[in-house]
Design a protein around this motif. Structure first.
Motif, mmCIF file in Angstrom:
data_model
loop_
_atom_site.group_PDB
_atom_site.id
_atom_site.type_symbol
_atom_site.label_atom_id
_atom_site.label_comp_id
_atom_site.label_asym_id
_atom_site.label_seq_id
_atom_site.Cartn_x
_atom_site.Cartn_y
_atom_site.Cartn_z
ATOM 1 N N VAL A 18 0.846 -1.187 0.000
ATOM 2 C CA VAL A 18 0.000 0.000 0.000
ATOM 3 C C VAL A 18 0.886 1.242 0.000
ATOM 4 O O VAL A 18 2.087 1.169 0.278
ATOM 5 C CB VAL A 18 -0.945 0.051 1.222
ATOM 6 C CG1 VAL A 18 -1.929 -1.099 1.217
ATOM 7 C CG2 VAL A 18 -0.149 0.082 2.519
ATOM 8 N N VAL A 19 0.277 2.373 -0.312
ATOM 9 C CA VAL A 19 0.937 3.672 -0.236
ATOM 10 C C VAL A 19 0.101 4.558 0.672
ATOM 11 O O VAL A 19 -1.100 4.737 0.439
ATOM 12 C CB VAL A 19 1.066 4.320 -1.635
ATOM 13 C CG1 VAL A 19 1.648 5.728 -1.514
ATOM 14 C CG2 VAL A 19 1.927 3.468 -2.545
ATOM 15 N N ILE A 20 0.717 5.078 1.735
ATOM 16 C CA ILE A 20 0.011 5.982 2.654
ATOM 17 C C ILE A 20 0.031 7.385 2.057
ATOM 18 O O ILE A 20 1.100 7.963 1.850
ATOM 19 C CB ILE A 20 0.671 5.980 4.047
ATOM 20 C CG1 ILE A 20 0.665 4.564 4.637
ATOM 21 C CG2 ILE A 20 -0.049 6.942 4.984
ATOM 22 C CD1 ILE A 20 1.393 4.443 5.963
ATOM 23 N N ASP A 21 -1.134 7.919 1.747
ATOM 24 C CA ASP A 21 -1.176 9.226 1.093
ATOM 25 C C ASP A 21 -1.712 10.342 1.981
ATOM 26 O O ASP A 21 -1.736 11.502 1.574
ATOM 27 C CB ASP A 21 -1.992 9.158 -0.203
ATOM 28 C CG ASP A 21 -3.409 8.640 0.025
ATOM 29 O OD1 ASP A 21 -3.845 8.558 1.187
ATOM 30 O OD2 ASP A 21 -4.077 8.312 -0.965
ATOM 31 N N ASN A 22 -2.134 10.015 3.200
ATOM 32 C CA ASN A 22 -2.647 11.054 4.085
ATOM 33 C C ASN A 22 -2.520 10.581 5.521
ATOM 34 O O ASN A 22 -2.804 9.423 5.823
ATOM 35 C CB ASN A 22 -4.116 11.363 3.746
ATOM 36 C CG ASN A 22 -4.711 12.411 4.651
ATOM 37 O OD1 ASN A 22 -5.178 12.107 5.740
ATOM 38 N ND2 ASN A 22 -4.687 13.655 4.213
ATOM 39 N N LEU A 23 -2.075 11.471 6.413
ATOM 40 C CA LEU A 23 -1.939 11.139 7.827
ATOM 41 C C LEU A 23 -2.380 12.339 8.655
ATOM 42 O O LEU A 23 -1.989 13.478 8.379
ATOM 43 C CB LEU A 23 -0.488 10.780 8.170
ATOM 44 C CG LEU A 23 -0.156 10.580 9.654
ATOM 45 C CD1 LEU A 23 -0.920 9.387 10.231
ATOM 46 C CD2 LEU A 23 1.347 10.407 9.849
ATOM 47 N N GLU A 24 -3.204 12.088 9.672
ATOM 48 C CA GLU A 24 -3.696 13.175 10.518
ATOM 49 C C GLU A 24 -3.746 12.725 11.974
ATOM 50 O O GLU A 24 -4.182 11.615 12.281
ATOM 51 C CB GLU A 24 -5.102 13.602 10.076
ATOM 52 C CG GLU A 24 -5.684 14.725 10.923
ATOM 53 C CD GLU A 24 -7.106 15.080 10.546
ATOM 54 O OE1 GLU A 24 -7.636 16.065 11.080
ATOM 55 O OE2 GLU A 24 -7.695 14.343 9.709
ATOM 56 N N PHE A 25 -3.283 13.614 12.852
ATOM 57 C CA PHE A 25 -3.459 13.445 14.282
ATOM 58 C C PHE A 25 -4.399 14.564 14.737
ATOM 59 O O PHE A 25 -3.975 15.711 14.851
ATOM 60 C CB PHE A 25 -2.119 13.535 15.028
ATOM 61 C CG PHE A 25 -1.224 12.348 14.809
ATOM 62 C CD1 PHE A 25 -1.363 11.200 15.581
ATOM 63 C CD2 PHE A 25 -0.249 12.363 13.825
ATOM 64 C CE1 PHE A 25 -0.537 10.100 15.386
ATOM 65 C CE2 PHE A 25 0.589 11.278 13.622
ATOM 66 C CZ PHE A 25 0.435 10.142 14.396
ATOM 67 N N PRO A 26 -5.680 14.266 14.970
ATOM 68 C CA PRO A 26 -6.646 15.318 15.333
ATOM 69 C C PRO A 26 -6.255 16.011 16.641
ATOM 70 O O PRO A 26 -5.553 15.438 17.485
ATOM 71 C CB PRO A 26 -7.968 14.558 15.479
ATOM 72 C CG PRO A 26 -7.761 13.267 14.759
ATOM 73 C CD PRO A 26 -6.312 12.942 14.898
#
Length: 203
Positions: free
Chosen positions: A168-176
């Motif tokens: 897979v390719v991780i295209d978005n990462l968020e820590f709210p």
């Protein structure tokens, strides 16, 4: 003393919606008449590991003996990995359809041109042991996102939609943003896409 927290309430607080569904009890006739859930006896006991047809487990047993359903594991470079036990997984798929109009007839002729990559949206929590900030897990997730190396996504549920490589390719990462109540529990969410094609032959 054990750290006890309500996963249901955490999802509701940070993501605005509860991701877990509660089955009605056998005594609650009003609810059971409205919701078509089966109240039959479970065939497997709590703690039993259930496997897919590919012999990949859908669940695992936690440190205190609880059932953990649909955990995932990310791997990088064959040596680094991170376990994500408290999470939910949403999977989206799309097709590219070519539509051709036909003279003097209603509708169109549809041809399946291609199936796009599957997209996985994973939301969950990183929990530090002994009420410490999960710095190692946060750094690992950040490194996985920034890495140009192949990332592998393992887990009984997502692997139903991946090929044998599980790339897979991780295209978005968020820590709210959080309000600092339980500082050792960090919510996160990221999206990744299947990476089926690893090379292109130009003739």
């Amino acid at each position: 003393m054990a750290n006890i927290f309500d996963i249901y309430e955490l999802y509701k607080q940070y993501y605005g919606v509860a991701k877990y569904h509660v089955l009605p009890s056998a005594d609650d006739k009003a609810i059971s008449q409205k919701i078509a859930y089966s109240l039959e006896k479970r065939e497997t006991e709590s703690g039993a590991i259930q496997y897919s047809s590919k012999q990949i487990s859908f669940n695992k047993t936690g440190l205190i003996g609880q059932d953990i359903w649909h955990p995932v594991q990310l791997w990088k470079s064959g040596t680094e990995f991170i376990d994500i036990d408290i999470c939910t997984i949403r999977i989206n798929g799309q097709k590219t359809i070519v539509k051709t109009a036909v003279s003097e007839r209603k509708g169109t002729v549809k041809e399946q041109f291609a199936i796009d990559d599957y997209k996985f949206t994973i939301k969950g929590f990183l929990v530090g042991k002994n009420q410490t900030i999960p710095e190692k897990e946060i750094s690992l997730l950040k490194d996985f996102y920034e890495s140009s190396d192949p990332i592998l996504l393992y887990g009984g549920y997502p692997e139903l939609f991946l090929d044998e490589s599980c790339r897979v390719v991780i295209d978005n990462l968020e820590f709210p943003d959080v309000q600092g109540k339980a500082y050792w529990i960090r919510p996160f969410n990221f999206t990744c896409e299947s990476d089926f094609i690893t090379d292109i032959i130009i003739q």
